[in-house]
Write an enzyme that holds these catalytic residues in place. Structure first.
Site, PDB file in Angstrom:
ATOM      1  N   GLY A  10       0.806  -1.209   0.000  1.00 61.89           N
ATOM      2  CA  GLY A  10       0.000   0.000   0.000  1.00 61.89           C
ATOM      3  C   GLY A  10       0.840   1.260   0.000  1.00 61.89           C
ATOM      4  O   GLY A  10       2.022   1.240  -0.332  1.00 61.89           O
ATOM      5  N   LEU A  12       0.630   3.655  -2.108  1.00 61.63           N
ATOM      6  CA  LEU A  12       1.108   3.573  -3.488  1.00 61.63           C
ATOM      7  C   LEU A  12       1.727   4.882  -3.966  1.00 61.63           C
ATOM      8  O   LEU A  12       1.230   5.969  -3.675  1.00 61.63           O
ATOM      9  CB  LEU A  12      -0.043   3.179  -4.412  1.00 61.63           C
ATOM     10  CG  LEU A  12      -0.737   1.852  -4.102  1.00 61.63           C
ATOM     11  CD1 LEU A  12      -1.830   1.575  -5.132  1.00 61.63           C
ATOM     12  CD2 LEU A  12       0.257   0.705  -4.065  1.00 61.63           C
ATOM     13  N   HIS A  13       2.809   4.746  -4.718  1.00 60.65           N
ATOM     14  CA  HIS A  13       3.483   5.888  -5.328  1.00 60.65           C
ATOM     15  C   HIS A  13       3.823   5.535  -6.771  1.00 60.65           C
ATOM     16  O   HIS A  13       3.449   4.461  -7.266  1.00 60.65           O
ATOM     17  CB  HIS A  13       4.736   6.279  -4.533  1.00 60.65           C
ATOM     18  CG  HIS A  13       5.681   5.136  -4.261  1.00 60.65           C
ATOM     19  ND1 HIS A  13       6.380   4.490  -5.261  1.00 60.65           N
ATOM     20  CD2 HIS A  13       6.032   4.512  -3.107  1.00 60.65           C
ATOM     21  CE1 HIS A  13       7.132   3.546  -4.740  1.00 60.65           C
ATOM     22  NE2 HIS A  13       6.931   3.530  -3.430  1.00 60.65           N
ATOM     23  N   GLY A  15       6.415   4.571  -8.168  1.00 61.57           N
ATOM     24  CA  GLY A  15       7.173   3.336  -8.346  1.00 61.57           C
ATOM     25  C   GLY A  15       6.244   2.143  -8.482  1.00 61.57           C
ATOM     26  O   GLY A  15       6.409   1.307  -9.383  1.00 61.57           O
ATOM     27  N   HIS A  16       5.255   2.046  -7.593  1.00 62.82           N
ATOM     28  CA  HIS A  16       4.256   0.975  -7.704  1.00 62.82           C
ATOM     29  C   HIS A  16       3.513   1.065  -9.038  1.00 62.82           C
ATOM     30  O   HIS A  16       3.257   0.059  -9.700  1.00 62.82           O
ATOM     31  CB  HIS A  16       3.220   1.081  -6.575  1.00 62.82           C
ATOM     32  CG  HIS A  16       3.767   0.881  -5.210  1.00 62.82           C
ATOM     33  ND1 HIS A  16       3.810   1.885  -4.266  1.00 62.82           N
ATOM     34  CD2 HIS A  16       4.295  -0.218  -4.607  1.00 62.82           C
ATOM     35  CE1 HIS A  16       4.328   1.417  -3.147  1.00 62.82           C
ATOM     36  NE2 HIS A  16       4.637   0.153  -3.321  1.00 62.82           N
ATOM     37  N   GLN A  40       7.577  -9.349   8.161  1.00 53.94           N
ATOM     38  CA  GLN A  40       8.853  -8.858   7.642  1.00 53.94           C
ATOM     39  C   GLN A  40       9.353  -7.609   8.373  1.00 53.94           C
ATOM     40  O   GLN A  40      10.303  -6.964   7.925  1.00 53.94           O
ATOM     41  CB  GLN A  40       8.748  -8.588   6.144  1.00 53.94           C
ATOM     42  CG  GLN A  40       7.818  -7.453   5.744  1.00 53.94           C
ATOM     43  CD  GLN A  40       7.562  -7.436   4.259  1.00 53.94           C
ATOM     44  OE1 GLN A  40       6.909  -8.315   3.702  1.00 53.94           O
ATOM     45  NE2 GLN A  40       8.082  -6.421   3.570  1.00 53.94           N
ATOM     46  N   SER A 171       9.901   5.634  -2.453  1.00 52.03           N
ATOM     47  CA  SER A 171       9.592   4.661  -1.406  1.00 52.03           C
ATOM     48  C   SER A 171       8.452   5.218  -0.560  1.00 52.03           C
ATOM     49  O   SER A 171       8.351   6.435  -0.371  1.00 52.03           O
ATOM     50  CB  SER A 171      10.818   4.413  -0.521  1.00 52.03           C
ATOM     51  OG  SER A 171      10.469   3.687   0.644  1.00 52.03           O
ATOM     52  N   SER A 172       7.621   4.337  -0.056  1.00 53.72           N
ATOM     53  CA  SER A 172       6.552   4.783   0.837  1.00 53.72           C
ATOM     54  C   SER A 172       7.126   5.464   2.073  1.00 53.72           C
ATOM     55  O   SER A 172       6.497   6.358   2.653  1.00 53.72           O
ATOM     56  CB  SER A 172       5.684   3.589   1.251  1.00 53.72           C
ATOM     57  OG  SER A 172       5.078   2.991   0.111  1.00 53.72           O
TER      58      SER A 172
END
Length: 267
Positions: A10, A12-13, A15-16, A40, A171-172
């Site tokens: 989630g 989302l940016h 990159g996604h 993780q 990156s998020s």
């Protein structure tokens, strides 16, 4: 029917969305998962602080033409157990023992365990991952080869890192950086570029390249977890003379952990 799959946590940016666009262009149907996987995270504070906005993410996926999105809970992904501690971890393979594996104990086991479950949920597909998480792409490739023995065919597609105008990999976690910190974080890409310039000037010694990379990162507000050179095609090689190389970085700026990498022989 060919299915494209994009696994996300989630927030989302672009990159996604680059992964999603490629999946849509190469497949008959595309699906995405949104799940912040607690397995993780080695630090519960990092897990709790991870940005989430499910409604926004679903609207974005719909806007870009994703055919299906799914999420879940630990109970729905692992209905055979009644407590996370009872979940049998999936071995992440030979690429997980150092770098991220050293600084984030249990991280790759957590990744492999949830990705294995996601792949089993989706079935045969082309799965898209970003090169920013290079070591992770090696782990999921290994996982996909193991899944073939169970009759599930997953083709891993690795897509280029998407960056901002200053070169910072998207990156998020970038949401937690202030304006001054973002400018400082751009030094990560500058260090990668300087190391690539050394490679282009015919420097092939691992130690020399490593020294250049680490020197370019030195700053009182940058804490380095690692800054190393590896052979991307022979990950565990210790040879000093390199015929192929990737520079990999993990640093902390203002309490935010950032990773990046660059293939030194790429154009």
């Amino acid at each position: 029917m060919q299915v494209g799959f994009v696994a996300t946590m989630g927030a989302l940016h672009d990159g996604h969305l680059s992964l999603l666009k490629r999946a849509i262009s190469e497949n008959d149907r595309t699906c995405a998962s949104i799940f912040v996987n607690p397995l993780q995270f080695d630090d519960s504070r990092d897990y709790k602080a991870y940005p989430t906005d499910m409604q926004r993410d679903l609207e974005i996926l719909n806007q870009y033409g994703c055919d299906m999105a799914f999420s879940g809970t630990m109970d729905t992904f692992f209905p055979e157990v009644d407590h996370p501690d009872k979940i049998k971890p999936i071995h992440p393979g030979p690429y997980a023992w150092d770098l991220e594996g050293t600084y984030r104990p249990g991280f790759f086991e957590g990744v492999a365990t949830i990705v294995d479950r996601l792949f089993r949920t989706v079935g045969d597909c082309k799965a898209y991952f970003g090169e920013k998480d290079f070591q992770q792409t090696l782990v999921v490739k290994y996982l996909s080869t193991q899944m073939k023995f169970t009759g599930i065919n997953i083709e891993i597609v690795v897509c280029p890192t998407v960056r901002n105008k200053g070169g910072l990999a998207l990156s998020s976690r970038n949401q937690h950086l202030g304006t001054t910190q973002i400018k400082l974080a751009n030094q990560i890409y500058q260090a990668l570029n300087q190391t690539q310039l050394a490679w282009r000037s015919s420097i092939r010694n691992r130690n020399t390249l490593t020294e250049i990379l680490q020197t370019e990162l030195k700053h009182p507000q940058i804490s380095i977890d690692y800054a190393e050179i590896r052979n991307p095609e022979d990950w565990n090689s210790t040879k000093l003379k390199m015929n192929d190389a990737i520079a990999l970085i993990a640093v902390r700026i203002g309490g935010v952990r950032l990773i990046d990498n660059l293939r030194l022989n790429q154009p």
